[in-house]
Design an enzyme around this catalytic site. Sequence first.
Site, PDB file in Angstrom:
ATOM      1  CE  LYS A 163      -4.107  -1.814  -0.012  1.00 24.40           C
ATOM      2  NZ  LYS A 163      -5.027  -1.592  -1.151  1.00 24.40           N
ATOM      3  CE  LYS A 265     -11.172  -4.986  -3.814  1.00 29.86           C
ATOM      4  NZ  LYS A 265     -10.115  -4.396  -4.613  1.00 29.86           N
TER       5      LYS A 265
END
Length: 367
Positions: A163, A265
């Site tokens: 990240k 997703k």
Amino acid sequence: MRIKRLLVWQVPLTSHAPYHMAGGKTCDTVTSILLRVDTDESISGWGEVCPIPHYLPAYAEGVRPALEYIAPIVIGADPIGPEALMGQVDSWLQGHVYAKSALDLALWDITGKRAKLPLYALLGGRQMARIPLYHSITCIAPDEMAVIAGEAQAEGMAQFQVKLGADNNWEADVARLRLVREAVGMGPLVYGDWNCGASRLDATRVGNAIAAYDIMLEQPCATLEECAAVRAATGLPMKIDENAHDTASLLRAYDLGCMDAVALKLSKSGGLSATRRLRDLCLHLGPRMCIEDTWGSDVITGAVLHLAASTPSSRIMNTCDLSGYVVPRLDPYAPARSSGHIAPPEGLGIGVNPDLEGVGQPAAIID
């Protein structure tokens, strides 16, 4: 068989450690919505949706009102063959795909139980015994992230999502990617994810600075056009996430040449029904796929694993054991990671059975 009622729980899921992303997004304790669809034949199906705050057009508090709004279409309907009922639901309530995704999962769970089959048998047949996982590393100090990567590698992980952008410092992002790569060595997959939080300029500077480290970039900017420009300027492969949510967006990313990999997703697209269609489109278009969801516990993870396991292994990049990042676990017997891989549940339907003592009383009963 007819649907008799919907039961809704609000379950706070707490991350094992605060999970920081670009743009001030943080997962610490996040509300997951757990849904049970009861039928008049004593078969129930489980669904779940867990939006990350400020991440996508979804929020947990919107799920229950959406379910109440579609109740006139759902109560009394036949749950078998989820696409038929979901088509009616889409006509009744446009949009709000995240809220509908929990219902879609529950309908698939019922259908699998009625057919006496695990879901992967209905989604294409099992093509993978175990699916490779990635380990997501929270955006903190670069040296701390390298330690986390090394620890995960020692447990068998070979794919690492780094990240980026939490401190809006492109040079720190360069250090994050460089140190993680050095910690795990050449070979394992390493990719840096800004979650739309970088400017085109900063993402390009980072990409050019780490070009020798075999790094993939993930969704650096807010638009596909900006992501495509970064890919062209750096020559680094690109994974699209937030901008890939339906057929049109996948086709646009493909046309722009920036979809080397893509995150599919469930809640972003509306559940298993819609995501399966996108999976099949990707089999034609060619990108490697990460099949997962935004956040959640065992029901979401189980559903994700069935779709991933029914996808050709050559086209799967990885999946995510979402339930492994949070407490509580809804089903202590649900799948868990082992040596960098995970297998789908073996029971009927989704194969996950939440512990009702652990979740308490439902927040709503809709009948």
